[in-house]
Design an enzyme around this catalytic site. Structure first.
Site, mmCIF file in Angstrom:
data_model
loop_
_atom_site.group_PDB
_atom_site.id
_atom_site.type_symbol
_atom_site.label_atom_id
_atom_site.label_comp_id
_atom_site.label_asym_id
_atom_site.label_seq_id
_atom_site.Cartn_x
_atom_site.Cartn_y
_atom_site.Cartn_z
ATOM 1 N N SER A 192 0.849 -1.188 0.000
ATOM 2 C CA SER A 192 0.000 0.000 0.000
ATOM 3 C C SER A 192 0.893 1.249 0.000
ATOM 4 O O SER A 192 1.804 1.368 -0.823
ATOM 5 C CB SER A 192 -0.948 -0.061 1.197
ATOM 6 O OG SER A 192 -2.062 0.755 1.039
ATOM 7 N N ASP A 442 -8.407 -5.387 -5.978
ATOM 8 C CA ASP A 442 -8.001 -4.262 -5.138
ATOM 9 C C ASP A 442 -8.209 -2.950 -5.896
ATOM 10 O O ASP A 442 -7.629 -2.757 -6.973
ATOM 11 C CB ASP A 442 -6.530 -4.413 -4.765
ATOM 12 C CG ASP A 442 -5.991 -3.257 -3.937
ATOM 13 O OD1 ASP A 442 -6.799 -2.491 -3.379
ATOM 14 O OD2 ASP A 442 -4.753 -3.118 -3.858
ATOM 15 N N HIS A 467 -5.806 -6.557 -1.742
ATOM 16 C CA HIS A 467 -4.791 -5.612 -1.288
ATOM 17 C C HIS A 467 -3.604 -6.321 -0.636
ATOM 18 O O HIS A 467 -3.743 -6.966 0.398
ATOM 19 C CB HIS A 467 -5.430 -4.628 -0.315
ATOM 20 C CG HIS A 467 -4.708 -3.315 -0.205
ATOM 21 N ND1 HIS A 467 -4.444 -2.520 -1.285
ATOM 22 C CD2 HIS A 467 -4.188 -2.662 0.864
ATOM 23 C CE1 HIS A 467 -3.809 -1.427 -0.893
ATOM 24 N NE2 HIS A 467 -3.635 -1.493 0.406
#
Length: 510
Positions: A192, A442, A467
């Site tokens: 991320s 995602d 994710h």
């Protein structure tokens, strides 16, 4: 709203949910997207029947960091927390590698516990493992406390990606010197926002790290590099692929909320329907609460039970739509929505009422970052999006940031500092030893690198991935494609280290 995100709703929440009020008066969403990192319950209290993650052993240490790496003023230092494990490290004589995770926008322990891949592969590489905490998050607070660090724009001004990368670089350099390990190769990891930092650190500090695995890293989610509708279109498609009826109920719910909210005692009625602990002040708070849930569900639509964001079943969106669609005839749209969203906020059934402003992972610093350099424009197309139509309005965004912090965002700074436009040509010429891993479920995948750029700048893309699923601990429920993806990552990392050793040997022989 990453972790950083989590680029962090807290997502960046589009990953990720403390509100930034008001960002855009025309929008139902009053906060910038953030990476996964905000939960609405005391998340750690309960775990679903998750493939139980092992307890990872590490020592907690602190390192004295400069407040401002780019000034020569005598400013106060602060203590940066980092977690370290040398149990499997083969030591400096054998040039044991250092696996270095770039901390996201939250407590580093939380990220360490959810990055099992790094812990699992360390023994086969004979690697040291280091998890440094990002400044202004967790315990790594300048000015002595969170209250002082977050006091105003002046004290927050040192919360930037550039300063964080400098922290990581200074820390790992000092660590190598103290351990007589200056020749040991460093491999970066991140998911991320942490994945963005890992990629950027490899590009900005190539002499410090030999390669980086950047999982779910939306380094292209800036300016107009990708269509502004990308994020919310992917969220919407994740729900639509499970059930078009579910998609339509969600799409219909926003007008129902608005209509009821405008009636006498409408906010009380909505508060009761959704079981909030305190009455709503405005319908936008409910919109944001629901949007957070849908966005996070898309991000963590994992194929097995997990507790990264909340205790959730496997394929949680399927379960949400099953509940929304499966109500008896005559059930109102909002009652359906409440039952569905309970999968995210209360799957265990332990919570009696919901708070709107919980931030158990301490991620609110992302609002500052989104108001300064992490400006990720997002819009919602009326045809393809299940959320209310919204067109990103920079003037409104800027106004919200001035109102909240007294600062103007710099929307072009990230691409100036780190690049982004014409990324394929740039990385082909200047990049190497980079893995961009993404799962197409995602919503942040749309802002990442999805195609191979060169032999050493590789995109690993999985249709059913979510994710940074590849960074999570392996489980008996892992599908074959995930096992294969991780095996490819291990092979590439081994190649980087082998190449490093061969070049080192050649230089020594000379």
């Amino acid at each position: 709203m990453a972790p950083s995100l989590t680029l962090f709703f807290s997502l960046f929440t589009a990953f990720l949910s403390s509100s930034l009020q008001p960002l855009a008066s025309s929008s139902p969403f009053n906060h910038p997207p953030r990476f996964p990192a905000t939960a609405k319950l005391p998340w750690a209290q309960v775990r679903v029947n998750e493939a139980q993650a092992p307890e990872y052993r590490y020592e907690t240490r602190y390192f004295s960091q400069q407040l401002d790496h780019f000034s020569f003023l005598e400013l106060p230092t602060f203590q940066q927390r980092y977690l370290i494990n040398t149990e499997y490290w083969v030591g400096p004589q054998r040039l044991g590698p250092i696996f270095f995770y770039c901390g996201n926008e939250g407590d580093i322990v939380w990220f360490a516990e959810n990055t099992g891949f790094v812990w699992e592969i360390a023994p086969q590489f004979g690697a040291m493992v280091v998890f440094p905490e990002h400044r202004y998050y967790g315990e790594s607070m300048p000015f002595g406390s969170r209250e002082e660090a977050y006091k105003n724009a002046t004290t927050l001004s040192y919360l930037t990606a550039e300063q964080a990368l400098a922290d990581f670089s200074v820390l790992v350099t000092d660590l190598k010197q103290n351990l007589s390990a200056t020749d040991c190769p460093v491999v970066l990891f991140g998911g991320s926002y942490g994945g963005m930092l890992a990629a950027w650190m490899r590009l900005k500090y190539p002499h410090i790290a030999i390669g980086a695995l950047a999982a779910s890293a939306p380094i292209l989610q800036f300016e107009d590099i990708v269509p502004q509708e990308t994020f919310y279109d992917i969220v919407s498609n994740d729900f639509k692929r499970e059930s078009s009826t579910c998609f339509n109920y969600i799409k219909e719910s926003w007008n129902n909320i608005a209509s009821i909210g405008q009636t006498l005692n409408g906010l009380v009625q909505l508060s009761n329907t959704f079981h909030f602990c305190r009455p709503l002040n405005k319908t936008a708070d409910l919109w944001n609460w629901l949007e957070d849930a849908y966005g996070y569900l898309a991000m963590v639509d994992y194929p097995y039970p997990a507790s990264f964001m909340m205790p959730l079943p496997g394929h949680p969106i399927k379960e949400v739509c099953k509940r929304i669609d499966g109500q008896l005839a005559g059930t109102s749209v909002l009652e359906r929505i409440y039952d569905g969203v309970n999968v995210y906020y209360n799957y265990t059934g332990e919570t009696k009422c919901f708070e709107l402003d919980d931030d158990p992972h301490g991620l609110s610093g992302w609002n500052w970052q989104a108001c300064t350099e992490m400006v990720m424009p997002m819009s919602c197309d009326p045809d393809s999006c299940m959320f209310p139509p919204y067109k990103f309005n920079y003037s409104d965004y800027e106004e919200g940031c001035i109102s909240s912090y007294g600062v103007k965002p710099r929307p072009k700074w990230i691409t100036t500092e780190f690049g982004g436009h014409k990324i394929d040509a740039t990385l082909k010429k200047f990049g190497s030893n980079l893995i961009f891993s993404n799962g197409l479920l995602d919503p942040w995948s749309g802002g990442s690198v999805l195609q191979n750029i060169s032999e050493s700048v590789v995109a690993l893309v999985t249709e059913e991935g979510a994710h940074h699923l590849d960074l999570r601990a392996s489980t008996k429920y892992d599908p074959d494609w995930l096992v294969e993806q991780r095996a490819t990552e291990i092979k590439l990392i081994k190649g980087w280290i082998t190449e490093y050793h061969e070049k080192n040997k050649a230089m020594f022989d000379m």
